[in-house]
Design an enzyme around this catalytic site. Structure first.
Site, PDB file in Angstrom:
ATOM      1  N   CYS A  49       3.700   8.451 -10.096  1.00 43.08           N
ATOM      2  CA  CYS A  49       3.617   6.933 -10.986  1.00 43.08           C
ATOM      3  C   CYS A  49       5.001   7.264 -11.942  1.00 43.08           C
ATOM      4  O   CYS A  49       5.826   6.231 -12.210  1.00 43.08           O
ATOM      5  CB  CYS A  49       2.453   6.620 -11.928  1.00 43.08           C
ATOM      6  SG  CYS A  49       1.972   7.978 -12.837  1.00 43.08           S
ATOM      7  N   THR A  50       5.325   8.272 -12.511  1.00 40.74           N
ATOM      8  CA  THR A  50       6.395   8.666 -13.354  1.00 40.74           C
ATOM      9  C   THR A  50       7.573   8.673 -12.666  1.00 40.74           C
ATOM     10  O   THR A  50       8.495   8.162 -13.103  1.00 40.74           O
ATOM     11  CB  THR A  50       6.099  10.062 -14.098  1.00 40.74           C
ATOM     12  OG1 THR A  50       4.894   9.902 -14.959  1.00 40.74           O
ATOM     13  CG2 THR A  50       7.174  10.424 -15.213  1.00 40.74           C
ATOM     14  N   ARG A 106      -9.522   6.212  -9.225  1.00 37.15           N
ATOM     15  CA  ARG A 106      -8.764   5.099  -9.984  1.00 37.15           C
ATOM     16  C   ARG A 106      -7.689   4.514  -9.075  1.00 37.15           C
ATOM     17  O   ARG A 106      -7.706   3.209  -9.313  1.00 37.15           O
ATOM     18  CB  ARG A 106      -7.825   5.951 -11.150  1.00 37.15           C
ATOM     19  CG  ARG A 106      -8.765   6.446 -12.258  1.00 37.15           C
ATOM     20  CD  ARG A 106      -9.768   5.532 -12.998  1.00 37.15           C
ATOM     21  NE  ARG A 106      -8.951   4.454 -13.473  1.00 37.15           N
ATOM     22  CZ  ARG A 106      -9.487   3.178 -13.646  1.00 37.15           C
ATOM     23  NH1 ARG A 106     -10.833   3.043 -13.344  1.00 37.15           N
ATOM     24  NH2 ARG A 106      -8.833   2.241 -14.237  1.00 37.15           N
ATOM     25  N   ILE A 107      -7.091   5.287  -8.387  1.00 36.68           N
ATOM     26  CA  ILE A 107      -5.888   4.836  -7.780  1.00 36.68           C
ATOM     27  C   ILE A 107      -6.426   4.118  -6.279  1.00 36.68           C
ATOM     28  O   ILE A 107      -6.066   2.916  -6.033  1.00 36.68           O
ATOM     29  CB  ILE A 107      -4.974   5.800  -7.212  1.00 36.68           C
ATOM     30  CG1 ILE A 107      -4.145   6.343  -8.295  1.00 36.68           C
ATOM     31  CG2 ILE A 107      -3.757   5.189  -6.362  1.00 36.68           C
ATOM     32  CD1 ILE A 107      -3.478   5.220  -9.456  1.00 36.68           C
TER      33      ILE A 107
END
Length: 339
Positions: free
Chosen positions: A157-158, A13-14
């Protein structure tokens, strides 16, 4: 100045979205991709079609053993490798000085440093790291030390969503302590239906059927990038059945009491000033899908925030946990290359 030459290890995904962001931003040149489990024809397909972010707005093909990716403005000629051992990937031959480590496997300094053996100069881990220094753009990237920081982490990401907001609030009003909850979209580590999951049994429950309480180190990690908040924040996650976009809820006690209007003004000032492009401010009645494809790290939702009194507040910020984060990976590479 020539664009930094980048290699990507792990085309998940990344990895794929870092390539999309690189093509879109045109600030770096991706010259190599490595993934032991995906052959070049499958890479073309996976990059072209994306269930969350839609079809790639450009063309991608395999020619002479290379991925050719273009959006009409810029073309990337990308060497493809299928090595399981990071030390065997010939980054130097491809000219890749900066390697994005996005497998999720080689997240320590020791493991990620294997890329240096293949000719990479710097490694950017696209995940939190137990021992590599973490940098969050707009928060502590100015602490980067070119001479000594060869393996670095772009945090999670958070953390990229929470840290800019926490910095603004802490600098202006002082955070005594706080608890964070992220309502987090499903990720690839979860199960489509109930299955075995080591010691964390809840993590093995069906992602599409449940709200799943989960652990996250994102809030504690803020203390690493903002030393003044070390030991003052912790948090948890609730995994929910949505494919992308998450939302942070920061509930904190303030040293200096403030009205919600004063807090909003401080965030808006930062979003239009020093944190432009990182932190965004909205007064619209938004929902999660409104941020699919948003390139900011953190979008402050002014209408969703509440306060019990001037010293006790709940602040809300959205983030595209895939694409916003991938854009920061590219920005971090551009930043360290310019030092």
């Amino acid at each position: 100045m020539s664009k930094p030459k980048v290699g990507i290890n792990g085309f998940g995904r990344i990895g794929r979205l870092v390539l999309r962001a690189a093509v879109e931003k045109d600030t770096v040149d991706v010259v190599a991709v490595n993934d032991p489990f995906i052959n070049i024809d499958y890479m073309v397909y996976m990059f072209k079609y994306d269930s969350t972010h839609g079809r790639f707005k450009g063309s991608v093909s395999a020619e002479g053993g290379k991925l050719i990716v273009t959006n009409g403005k810029t073309t990337h000629h990308i060497s493809v490798h299928n090595s399981k051992d990071p030390a065997e990937i010939p980054w130097g031959v491809d000219g890749a000085e900066y390697v994005v480590e996005s497998t999720g496997v080689f997240t320590t300094t020791d493991k990620a440093s294997a890329h240096l053996k293949g000719g990479a100069k710097k490694v950017i881990i696209s995940a939190p790291s137990a021992d590599a220094p973490m940098f969050v753009m707009g928060v502590n990237n100015d602490m980067y030390d070119k001479a000594n920081n060869h393996i670095i982490s772009n945090a999670s990401c958070t953390t990229n969503c929470l840290a800019p907001l926490a910095k603004v609030i802490h600098d202006k009003f002082g955070i005594i302590e706080g608890l964070m909850t992220t309502v987090h979209a499903t990720t690839a580590t979860q199960k489509t239906v109930d299955g075995p999951s080591g010691k964390l049994w809840r993590d093995g429950r069906g992602a599409g059927q449940n709200i799943i309480p989960a652990s996250t180190g994102a809030a504690k990690a803020v203390g690493k990038v903002i030393p003044g908040l070390n030991g003052k924040l912790t948090g948890m996650a609730n995994r929910v059945p949505t494919p992308d976009v998450s939302v942070v809820d920061l509930t904190c006690r303030l040293q200096k009491g403030a009205t919600m209007d004063e807090i909003k003004a401080a965030v808006k000032e930062a979003a239009n000033g020093p944190m432009k492009g990182i932190l965004e401010y909205t007064e619209d009645q938004v929902v999660s899908t409104d941020f699919t494809g948003d390139t900011h790290s953190s979008i402050f939702d002014s209408l969703a925030c509440i306060s019990l009194n001037p010293n006790f507040v709940k602040l809300i910020a959205w983030y595209d946990n895939e694409y916003g984060y991938s854009n920061r990976v590219v920005d971090l590479i551009s930043y360290i290359a310019s030092r």
